[in-house]
Design a protein around this motif. Structure first.
Motif, mmCIF file in Angstrom:
data_model
loop_
_atom_site.group_PDB
_atom_site.id
_atom_site.type_symbol
_atom_site.label_atom_id
_atom_site.label_comp_id
_atom_site.label_asym_id
_atom_site.label_seq_id
_atom_site.Cartn_x
_atom_site.Cartn_y
_atom_site.Cartn_z
ATOM 1 N N CYS A 1 0.837 -1.212 0.000
ATOM 2 C CA CYS A 1 0.000 0.000 0.000
ATOM 3 C C CYS A 1 0.871 1.261 0.000
ATOM 4 N N HIS A 2 0.443 2.270 -0.739
ATOM 5 C CA HIS A 2 1.206 3.519 -0.806
ATOM 6 C C HIS A 2 0.924 4.447 0.363
ATOM 7 N N ASN A 3 -0.112 4.168 1.075
ATOM 8 C CA ASN A 3 -0.500 5.075 2.166
ATOM 9 C C ASN A 3 -1.073 4.282 3.347
ATOM 10 N N CYS B 1 -4.739 1.011 2.829
ATOM 11 C CA CYS B 1 -5.740 2.086 2.721
ATOM 12 C C CYS B 1 -6.956 1.696 1.876
ATOM 13 N N SER B 2 -6.772 0.751 0.970
ATOM 14 C CA SER B 2 -7.807 0.225 0.068
ATOM 15 C C SER B 2 -8.240 1.206 -1.026
ATOM 16 N N VAL B 3 -7.630 2.406 -1.108
ATOM 17 C CA VAL B 3 -8.009 3.351 -2.172
ATOM 18 C C VAL B 3 -6.853 3.751 -3.083
ATOM 19 N N CYS B 4 -5.609 3.496 -2.672
ATOM 20 C CA CYS B 4 -4.484 3.917 -3.511
ATOM 21 C C CYS B 4 -4.381 3.018 -4.748
ATOM 22 N N CYS C 1 -3.504 -0.613 -3.881
ATOM 23 C CA CYS C 1 -4.638 -1.342 -3.292
ATOM 24 C C CYS C 1 -5.665 -1.710 -4.355
HETATM 25 ZN ZN LIG Z 1 -3.368 1.565 -0.294
#
Ligand SMILES: [Zn+2]
Length: 322
Positions: free
Chosen positions: A46-48, A54-57, A60
């Motif tokens: 994950c980038h964040n 985060c499930s949105v990057c 993810c």
């Molecule tokens: Zn992420």
């Protein structure tokens, strides 16, 4: 998915400033190792990341779509078969390339007890020589069967059983229709592994157990014979019956030694255990225990057996205790 009984382990895993090159998650089947290492892998990529990915990057999203280029799954070509050398070669190739996102490259390799000798040796090289920023997440249900050269090169992470309160509340929530007594029996039948319980319920395990224990009682009272019971029990998986019979005999022996009421096992055979412990001597009980252990190993190795004959032989052994 991080299960409630894994929370402590999870916090520990993500608390390290630096990650190891290879982790070996070990513990019984049905404790959620698979779900845990996926969460760990997703968070690594994950980038964040926060407590979890985060499930949105972008990373993810790619993971959700199953198209992330920096994750590799090592698994057998066919379910339940061994993991061959060709699969490990693909893994080595994956590790030799640079990551697409300049972050980690992650390998998920489950049930590595399924590696054969050649593929285990090939994997060993990847464990010895970390390539770039790569992290290998391995799991096994049988750590004792792995080569020491493999286990010694990994950070070992023990995945423990949930506490009695944790497993009870998990099953309660998932299967609110079950009674406390049924939950107790199921935990016993699943040997404390919460995720096996839903499988067992799908396979009508409580009904099967009732057929087994009622049948045995009738056999011990000479109300039915071995052939009749053998036919009735055919609908239950052979390994399950062998396991139950073995458990019964072990408990008979233990009760004879200790007279411990806590060790009687499932309520449906508790009286049988007590009665047979009083009626038999140690030598006879041990002989049957050993016989069952041998049979169990043969069934586990999928030796060439005639299930019907084996079942009848098993019932004859049990009958000799009566
Ligand atoms: Zn992420």
């Amino acid at each position: 998915m991080i299960y409630p009984w894994q929370q402590k382990l999870w916090q520990k895993l993500i608390s390290y400033q630096q990650y190891g090159h290879a982790y070996l998650f070990h513990g019984a089947q049905g404790l959620g190792k698979s779900e845990l290492i996926r969460e760990f892998a997703y968070r690594l990529l994950c980038h964040n990341p926060g407590n979890v990915a985060c499930s949105v990057c972008k990373s993810c999203k790619l993971l959700q779509a199953n198209t992330h280029p920096d994750i590799f799954y090592l698994k057998p070509l066919e379910e339940g078969k061994e993991i061959g050398i060709d699969e490990v070669r693909k893994l080595i190739l994956f590790l030799s390339k640079t990551a697409n996102f300049a972050g980690y490259k992650v390998v998920i390799a489950e049930q590595i007890e399924l590696l054969n000798r050649n593929s285990a040796n090939a994997l060993l090289k990847s464990l010895e020589e970390p390539a770039g920023k790569s992290i290998l997440l391995l799991t096994t249900n049988q750590i004792s069967s792995l080569l020491p050269t493999i286990t010694s090169r990994c950070l070992k992470v023990a995945c423990d059983y949930p506490s009695s309160a944790e497993i009870n509340s998990y099953i309660n929530e998932k299967h609110p229709d079950l009674t406390a007594e049924q939950i107790k029996d199921l935990i016993f039948l699943a040997e404390g592994s919460p995720l096996l319980i839903s499988n067992l319920l799908e396979n009508n395990i409580l009904e099967q157990r009732a057929i087994f224990s009622n049948g045995l009682k009738q056999l011990f009272k000479a109300q039915i014979n071995v052939l009749e019971l053998g036919t009735t029990l055919q609908k239950i998986e052979l390994l399950t019956i062998v396991n139950w019979a073995y458990d019964l005999v072990v408990r008979i022996f233990r009760y004879k030694v200790s007279q411990d009421e806590q060790g009687l096992g499932l309520a449906d055979t508790a009286q049988v255990v007590k009665y047979l412990a009083g009626k038999n001597n140690y030598t006879d009980i041990l002989k049957i225990e050993q016989w069952l252990l041998d049979i169990r190993n043969k069934v586990l190795r999928r030796a060439n057996l005639n299930p019907q004959l084996l079942l009848e032989a098993l019932l004859l052994q049990l009958c000799s205790l009566r």
